[in-house]
Scaffold this motif. Structure first.
Motif, short mmCIF file in Angstrom:
data_model
loop_
_atom_site.label_atom_id
_atom_site.label_comp_id
_atom_site.label_asym_id
_atom_site.label_seq_id
_atom_site.Cartn_x
_atom_site.Cartn_y
_atom_site.Cartn_z
N THR A 1 0.86 -1.19 0.00
CA THR A 1 0.00 0.00 0.00
C THR A 1 0.89 1.23 0.00
O THR A 1 1.84 1.32 0.78
N LEU A 2 0.55 2.16 -0.87
CA LEU A 2 1.27 3.44 -0.92
C LEU A 2 0.33 4.54 -0.45
O LEU A 2 -0.72 4.78 -1.06
N MET A 3 0.68 5.14 0.68
CA MET A 3 -0.06 6.30 1.18
C MET A 3 0.43 7.50 0.37
O MET A 3 1.64 7.77 0.32
N PHE A 4 -0.48 8.22 -0.22
CA PHE A 4 -0.20 9.09 -1.36
C PHE A 4 -0.95 10.40 -1.22
O PHE A 4 -1.97 10.46 -0.53
N ARG A 5 -0.45 11.42 -1.85
CA ARG A 5 -1.18 12.68 -2.03
C ARG A 5 -1.02 13.09 -3.48
O ARG A 5 0.09 13.07 -4.02
N GLU A 6 -2.09 13.49 -4.10
CA GLU A 6 -2.07 13.81 -5.52
C GLU A 6 -1.11 14.96 -5.83
O GLU A 6 -0.42 14.94 -6.83
N TYR A 7 -1.02 15.94 -4.94
CA TYR A 7 -0.18 17.12 -5.21
C TYR A 7 1.26 16.96 -4.73
O TYR A 7 2.06 17.89 -4.79
#
Length: 87
Positions: free
Chosen positions: A11-17
């Motif tokens: 799982t990759l905890m991500f933010r679009e920006y």
């Protein structure tokens, strides 16, 4: 007949920006092609609990609840995890 080992799920905890998030996602692609793991990408900003937990750490790469690395892809830790899973 031995059962086939299931591909690990990361799982990759991500933010679009987040540019670091995009770099880690892109850096994972060759490993995903080689090892065949499933990758869930979760935008922490969609969940207040995850946002609070991972806020300053994203991107965070997880195997279940175990953190493999954050901010930058630690290729040695990732390979060690994937090689261990392949045994």
């Amino acid at each position: 007949m031995p059962s086939e080992k299931q591909a690990p799920k990361l799982t990759l905890m991500f933010r679009e920006y987040c540019s670091l998030c995009h770099k880690m996602r892109d850096a994972l692609q060759p490993y995903q092609a080689e090892y065949g793991f499933d990758l869930d990408i979760i935008d922490v900003d969609d969940d207040p609990v995850l946002e609070e937990k991972y806020n300053e750490l994203v991107p965070v790469l997880l195997a279940g609840d175990t953190e493999i690395c954050h901010w930058f892809l630690d290729e040695n830790k990732l390979k060690a995890f994937l090689d261990q899973e392949a045994v």
